[in-house]
Enzyme design. Structure first.
Site, PDB file in Angstrom:
ATOM      1  N   ARG A 158       0.239   2.664   1.844  1.00 45.67           N
ATOM      2  CA  ARG A 158       1.052   3.719   1.256  1.00 45.67           C
ATOM      3  C   ARG A 158       1.671   3.211  -0.043  1.00 45.67           C
ATOM      4  O   ARG A 158       1.639   2.009  -0.340  1.00 45.67           O
ATOM      5  CB  ARG A 158       2.123   4.189   2.240  1.00 45.67           C
ATOM      6  N   GLY A 161      -4.717  -1.274  -2.315  1.00 43.11           N
ATOM      7  CA  GLY A 161      -3.298  -1.546  -2.496  1.00 43.11           C
ATOM      8  C   GLY A 161      -2.487  -0.306  -2.828  1.00 43.11           C
ATOM      9  O   GLY A 161      -3.016   0.741  -3.205  1.00 43.11           O
ATOM     10  N   HIS A 162      -1.171  -0.440  -2.710  1.00 43.82           N
ATOM     11  CA  HIS A 162      -0.257   0.698  -2.851  1.00 43.82           C
ATOM     12  C   HIS A 162      -0.357   1.331  -4.233  1.00 43.82           C
ATOM     13  O   HIS A 162      -0.445   0.651  -5.249  1.00 43.82           O
ATOM     14  CB  HIS A 162       1.181   0.294  -2.527  1.00 43.82           C
ATOM     15  N   GLY A 163      -0.365   2.650  -4.226  1.00 44.66           N
ATOM     16  CA  GLY A 163      -0.389   3.388  -5.472  1.00 44.66           C
ATOM     17  C   GLY A 163      -1.740   3.399  -6.168  1.00 44.66           C
ATOM     18  O   GLY A 163      -1.846   3.878  -7.301  1.00 44.66           O
ATOM     19  N   SER A 181      -1.737  -0.156  -7.726  1.00 41.90           N
ATOM     20  CA  SER A 181      -1.888   0.710  -8.896  1.00 41.90           C
ATOM     21  C   SER A 181      -3.212   0.521  -9.624  1.00 41.90           C
ATOM     22  O   SER A 181      -3.304   0.756 -10.824  1.00 41.90           O
ATOM     23  CB  SER A 181      -0.723   0.486  -9.874  1.00 41.90           C
TER      24      SER A 181
END
Length: 335
Positions: A215, A236-238, A256
């Site tokens: 998340r 990975g997140h984003g 990201s």
């Protein structure tokens, strides 16, 4: 089924074989025996087609003629995949809720759902029609899941995540676990950054065994329509994964990362955070990507460079010891 029936089902042109030949299953070209259909996708394996014991071989339209019965197809690999579907019958799961499952009263479950042993579905969850949740699947509160969801044993969907239609989670896949976000305070301790944004999986996404889509701290992590994520991969997140992209085994995206459409990241490729991978790019196995990759590029190595340049560099690398000797010898002669 008869070979003629198989030909029709696969939209393949039959050559050399009797339409009445019985086909009983599929097998690899070396293991195949009488009654099997097999395939060859690459003309360099024509010799294998000449000696196979299979009753029929699925090949490309331009494959060289051989004595074996052939099923010529525009896409032999896809035709073989469809042949497997004709002969392999996966387990069927009857609708119903196992008595050991725990389903919160506020959860909304669609028609014909199969809820297996020890499944846990928390409050305010919504799951569409025809779902199959096998043993020990856990769906956290507020998750919204579309139709034809299939979750194998021990898959987990965390709070607030959104999964659209036809999503498949293999064993142990985790959707929406906390992203790896920490900020160091003045005392040198790591302060956990709350991961408030959900993970979103669009239609026809498959996440395979023990892979993780984290998340986001803010915003969301999104895997677009038709993308496939292999075993032990990490999103990975984003991050964003584009349509019909493949992340092969142990590939990892730092936070990201923006991956375009129709990208292939082969096994153990690692991408640094905030990088953009253009549409149609390919990274070969174990590449390390620290910077953006343009659309359509093929990269290799660490740090990743153009694949053709990397191949030339690899060839030189094997010769470095003798080149060093030659340079030293030349240096001595100059002195």
């Amino acid at each position: 089924m008869k070979l003629s029936q198989l030909s029709e089902a696969l939209h393949a042109q039959l050559e050399n074989g009797s339409p009445n030949t019985d086909i009983t299953g599929v097998a690899g070209i070396e293991e195949a025996t009488t009654g099997h259909v097999t395939f060859v996708a690459n003309p360099k394996y024509a010799s294998a087609a000449k000696i196979t014991k299979a009753s029929a071989v699925i090949v490309a339209e331009n494959f060289p003629p051989v004595s074996a019965a052939l099923l010529r197809s525009k896409n032999p690999y896809l035709a073989f995949a469809r042949a497997i579907e004709l002969f392999y019958h996966p387990p069927q799961y009857r609708p119903g809720v196992h008595p050991t499952a725990v389903v919160h009263p506020s959860a909304r479950i669609g028609r014909k759902a199969h809820i297996g042993p020890y499944v846990v579905i928390d409050e305010n969850v919504s799951i569409g029609d025809n779902a199959v949740l096998l043993a020990h699947v856990v769906i956290y509160s507020g998750a919204i899941i579309g139709t034809n969801f299939f979750a194998h044993a021990h898959a987990v969907v965390r709070e607030g995540c959104r999964l659209e239609d036809n999503v498949i989670l293999q064993n142990g896949a985790v959707i929406g676990a906390d992203g790896f976000g920490f900020a160091k305070d003045d005392a040198g301790h790591w302060h956990k950054i709350v991961q408030s944004g959900p993970a979103v999986l669009e239609d026809d996404v498959e996440v395979q065994a023990n892979a993780c889509v984290d998340r986001a701290s803010i915003g969301e992590t999104r895997v677009a329509r038709g993308a496939k994520i292999d075993n032990l991969a990490q999103v990975g997140h984003g991050s964003r994964v584009g349509e019909n992209t493949l992340l092969c085994a142990q590939a990892g995206l730092a936070g990201s990362t923006d991956v375009g459409k129709n990208v292939i990241l082969a096994g153990q490729v690692g991408v640094a955070g905030h990088c953009k991978i253009g549409d149609g790019a390919i990274a070969t196995a174990q590449s390390g990507i620290p910077n953006d990759v343009p659309a359509g590029a093929v990269v290799s190595g660490y740090p990743a460079i153009d694949n053709k340049l990397w191949l030339r560099c690899s060839a030189v690398f094997n010769r470095l010891p003798e080149l060093v000797k030659a340079v030293r010898a030349q240096s001595k002669s100059i002195r």
